[in-house]
Design a protein around this motif. Structure first.
Motif, short mmCIF file in Angstrom:
data_model
loop_
_atom_site.label_atom_id
_atom_site.label_comp_id
_atom_site.label_asym_id
_atom_site.label_seq_id
_atom_site.Cartn_x
_atom_site.Cartn_y
_atom_site.Cartn_z
N ASP A 65 0.86 -1.19 0.00
CA ASP A 65 0.00 0.00 0.00
C ASP A 65 0.89 1.24 0.00
O ASP A 65 1.35 1.69 1.05
CB ASP A 65 -0.93 0.02 1.22
N THR A 66 1.13 1.77 -1.19
CA THR A 66 2.02 2.93 -1.32
C THR A 66 1.39 4.19 -0.73
O THR A 66 2.06 5.22 -0.64
CB THR A 66 2.40 3.18 -2.79
N ARG A 67 0.11 4.12 -0.33
CA ARG A 67 -0.55 5.28 0.27
C ARG A 67 -0.37 5.33 1.78
O ARG A 67 -0.75 6.33 2.42
CB ARG A 67 -2.05 5.25 -0.06
N LYS A 144 6.34 5.65 -7.36
CA LYS A 144 5.17 6.43 -6.94
C LYS A 144 4.32 6.80 -8.16
O LYS A 144 3.09 6.67 -8.13
CB LYS A 144 5.65 7.69 -6.22
N SER A 147 2.50 3.62 -9.49
CA SER A 147 1.47 3.02 -8.63
C SER A 147 0.31 3.98 -8.36
O SER A 147 -0.71 3.56 -7.81
CB SER A 147 2.09 2.58 -7.30
N ALA A 148 0.45 5.25 -8.76
CA ALA A 148 -0.59 6.25 -8.47
C ALA A 148 -1.72 6.24 -9.49
O ALA A 148 -2.71 6.95 -9.32
CB ALA A 148 0.04 7.64 -8.43
N GLN A 150 -4.95 5.99 -11.37
CA GLN A 150 -6.36 5.76 -11.07
C GLN A 150 -7.11 6.11 -12.35
O GLN A 150 -7.51 7.25 -12.57
CB GLN A 150 -6.81 6.65 -9.91
N ASN A 159 -5.93 0.53 -11.65
CA ASN A 159 -4.50 0.85 -11.71
C ASN A 159 -3.92 0.15 -12.94
O ASN A 159 -4.62 -0.55 -13.67
CB ASN A 159 -3.78 0.47 -10.42
N GLY A 323 -3.73 1.39 -4.79
CA GLY A 323 -2.59 1.80 -3.98
C GLY A 323 -1.45 0.82 -3.95
O GLY A 323 -0.36 1.13 -3.46
#
Length: 564
Positions: A65-67, A144, A147-148, A150, A159, A323
Motif C-alpha cells: 500500500d504505497t498510500r 510512486k 502506482s498512483a 487511477q 491501476n 494503492g
C-alpha cells in the motif's frame, strides 16, 4: 509461528548498528585464529540479517500500500540509510579480502563470498553517499508515479495492473480502448518519467566517473556482481538472439495474426493469442491457492513442505488492489527464514505464472536457508531466474487444475511467450548499454534509440496511430530500467537454461528435478556459470547452444495443432 502481518517493525538505530559493525570489522582485522575470525563473521552476518529483515519488511509493506504514510516515511528513511549502512559493509569487505587468513576463510565460507566482496568494493566510496541517496529517491519517485494510476475505464477505477483482462479481450475494440486508456496515463506522465530517468542517468554516470569507470556500463556490471563473464560475451549472446530467435518470433507473430483473424497485428493485439480467447484461470485467488496446494504436494515432498509454510506464515500477497505497487516479486526476510511473494492477480494466465515463477524464487531461498551468509541467500540475478523460469515448466503437468479444458492453450502460449520474450529481453539490455554509453542524450534521443532497437528485435511491432509509443516510450513501463539498471539480460540467459530443463524433463523428469533441487539448495554459494555446470546445463553464452536448445521447442511450437 509468527505470521507476516504480526511481525513487529522497529526502525533500527543506524548509528548504533554502524558502530557495532565497525567494531566487529576492526576486531576481525586483528583476529589471528580461524576460530576467532569465523565467530566475528557470524556476528556480522547476524547484524546484517537483522537489519535487512527490517528493511525488507518496510519495502514489502510500502509496496502493498504505497498510500500508507507510515511506511512511505520509513521507505524514505531506508533510501537514505542504505548507502550509509553500505559504508560499513564495504569496510568489512576490505578487511575480509585482505585478511592474512584469507585462504583458510575461503575454505570455510567459499570463494564466491570473496569474489562478490571484491566486485562490491569496486562500486562504493563514502564520498558518494549523497549521490547514492539521490539515486534511491529517484527510483522511489518512479514507483510512486507508476502506482498512483487511477484510470476510469468500463465504469471502474483501475491501476495499471488491473488492465490485464481488457488487454486480452476477444473484442478488438475493447483491447484498443483499454490500451489507449492505459497509455494515455503514461503519456500524460511521460515528461515526468523522462525527467526521472534523465536524472537517474546523470547521477549514475557521475557515480561511475567518481569511481574511475569510463561509464555506468562497467559500474552496472559490477553492481550486478557479474562474475565469470563480461560485456563482450553478453553482446555475442544478443547477436545469437538476433540471428536465431528474431526470425522464429516473427514467424510466431505472423501465425498469431492469422489465428486471431486480423490482417495486421497492432500493439493492442499482441496479448490476444486465440480467436476464442486466451486461457484464463477458472477461479479466483482461493481457487488458485487450492490448486497450488495439490500441485506442490504432488510435485515433491520439499515443495509441499515449503508451500504449506508460506501459507501458515501469511507470506503471500497476491491480488491487485488500489494503492498497491505494480508487478510481482519475491523477497526474503533472513532473520525469519521467510520468503515473501508479492503479485497483482488480475484474472489472466499471468496469475498462474506468478504462482510458479515467484514460487521458484521463494522455493530456492527456502531450500538454501541453511546458508546464513547474506550473500548466499539468493545467487546473482541471472542464476536466480533459472529457478523461477524452470519451476514454471516443472509445473506443467498440473496446469489442468487451473485451466481445465483450456490447458493446451495455456501451455502453447506459455512456451511461445517465453520464446518471443527473448528478443524483448535483450532489447531492454542493449537499450541500457546505448543510454549509459551516451549519457548526454536528450529524452527525445533516448526514445528514438529505443524505437530504432525495437525495429531490430521486434520488427513485427506496429503502434498504429499511438504517437506516444511511436515516439519510443514503451520502456517507461519497464521498471527494471529505472530501479535495477542492467537487471534484464538475466531473464534471457536464465530462459535458455530453463528451456534446457524443459527438454530434459521430457526425457528424464526425475533426473531433471534432482538437478534442479541441487541447484536450489546451492543458493548463491557459487557463480552463475558454476551453478549452470552444477545443474548439468550448458552455458547460454557458448556458440551454438541457443540454436541447439530451441530445436525441439521450435518443432513443438510450429507444428502444434493450435499454432495455425
Amino acid at each position: 509461528m509468527t505470521t507476516f502481518t504480526k511481525l513487529s517493525y522497529e526502525r533500527p538505530d543506524l548509528d548504533a548498528l554502524n558502530s557495532r559493525l565497525s567494531d566487529y570489522s576492526a576486531e576481525l582485522q586483528q583476529a589471528s585464529t580461524l576460530e576467532e575470525a569465523n565467530e566475528l563473521i557470524r556476528q556480522i552476518n547476524k547484524e546484517r540479517n537483522d537489519f535487512e529483515t527490517q528493511s525488507q519488511l518496510v519495502a514489502i509493506r510500502h509496496s502493498v500500500d504505497t498510500r500508507d504514510a507510515f511506511y512511505e516515511e520509513e521507505q524514505a528513511f531506508y533510501d537514505d540509510a542504505l548507502p550509509v549502512y553500505e559504508k560499513e559493509i564495504q569496510a568489512y569487505y576490505r578487511v575480509l579480502t585482505n585478511h592474512e587468513l584469507r585462504t583458510e576463510l575461503e575454505a570455510e565460507w567459499g570463494s564466491q563470498l570473496f569474489s562478490l566482496a571484491e566486485r562490491a568494493l569496486e562500486t562504493f566510496e563514502e564520498s558518494l553517499i549523497p549521490k547514492l541517496q539521490e539515486e534511491n529517491r529517484l527510483a522511489t519517485a518512479y514507483q510512486k508515479v507508476m502506482s498512483a494510476a487511477q484510470i476510469e475505464f468500463d465504469g471502474k477505477t483501475l491501476n495499471l495492473s488491473q488492465f490485464g483482462p481488457y488487454l486480452q479481450s476477444p473484442d478488438r475494440d475493447v483491447r484498443k480502448a483499454a490500451s489507449v486508456a492505459r497509455y494515455t496515463y503514461l503519456s500524460d506522465n511521460g515528461d515526468e518519467l523522462d525527467r526521472i530517468y534523465g536524472e537517474l542517468v546523470r547521477v549514475r554516470t557521475e557515480i561511475a566517473h567518481a569511481l574511475g569507470f569510463p561509464s555506468f556500463v562497467e559500474l552496472g556490471y559490477a553492481r550486478m556482481q557479474r562474475v565469470g563473464y563480461d560485456e563482450s560475451m553478453v553482446d555475442n549472446f544478443r547477436k545469437q538472439v538476433r540471428d536465431v530467435i528474431v526470425p522464429l518470433a516473427s514467424a510466431l507473430k505472423e501465425k498469431q495474426a492469422k489465428r486471431i483473424g486480423v490482417d495486421h497485428l497492432y500493439y493492442y493485439d499482441e496479448s490476444f493469442v486465440f480467436p476464442d480467447g486466451n486461457a484464463t484461470p477458472q477461479g479466483d485467488e482461493s481457487f488458485i491457492i487450492e490448486g497450488g496446494n495439490k500441485m506442490y504436494r504432488e510435485l515433491s515432498n520439499e515443495t509441499d513442505e515449503f508451500f504449506q509454510y508460506m501459507q501458515e506464515r501469511g507470506a503471500l500477497d497476491l491480488t491487485a488492489k488500489p494503492g498497491k505497487s505494480g508487478g510481482g516479486y519475491c523477497t526474503y526476510l533472513p532473520s525469519e527464514g521467510l520468503p515473501f511473494i508479492f503479485s497483482n492477480f488480475n484474472g489472466t494466465a499471468g496469475d498462474i505464472d506468478v504462482l510458479t515463477h515467484e514460487v521458484g524464487h521463494a522455493f530456492q531461498v527456502y531450500e538454501s536457508r541453511h546458508l546464513t551468509t547474506p550473500e548466499y541467500a539468493f545467487p546473482t540475478y541471472e542464476a536466480c531466474e533459472i529457478h523461477s523460469m524452470s519451476m514454471e515448466f516443472f509445473c506443467w503437468p498440473w496446469m489442468e487444475l487451473f485451466f481445465g479444458d483450456q490447458v493446451d492453450k495455456y501451455k502453447f502460449n506459455h512456451l511461445a511467450g517465453s520464446m518471443t520474450f527473448l528478443p524483448y529481453g535483450v532489447l531492454v539490455d542493449e537499450f541500457q548499454h546505448v543510454v549509459y554509453r551516451n549519457p548526454e542524450m536528450t529524452a527525445a534521443e533516448r526514445r528514438q534509440a529505443w524505437r530504432d532497437l525495437e525495429k531490430v528485435y521486434l520488427p513485427h511491432r506496429d503502434y498504429e496511430t499511438n504517437d506516444y509509443l511511436e515516439s519510443g516510450a514503451w520502456w517507461h513501463q519497464q521498471g527494471h530500467i529505472f530501479q535495477s539498471p542492467f537487471y534484464y539480460i538475466d531473464y534471457t540467459l536464465a530462459q535458455v537454461c530453463a528451456f534446457q530443463f524443459w527438454v530434459r524433463m521430457h526425457e528424464d523428469r526425475e533426473a531433471a528435478w534432482s538437478d534442479y533441487l541441487t541447484l536450489c539448495q546451492a543458493g548463491g554459494s557459487r557463480s552463475f556459470l558454476e551453478l549452470v555446470e552444477l545443474a548439468g546445463l550448458k552455458s547460454p553464452f557458448a556458440d551454438g547452444v541457443l540454436k541447439e536448445t530451441i530445436e525441439q521447442i521450435e518443432d513443438y511450437l510450429l507444428k502444434h495443432p493450435l499454432a495455425n
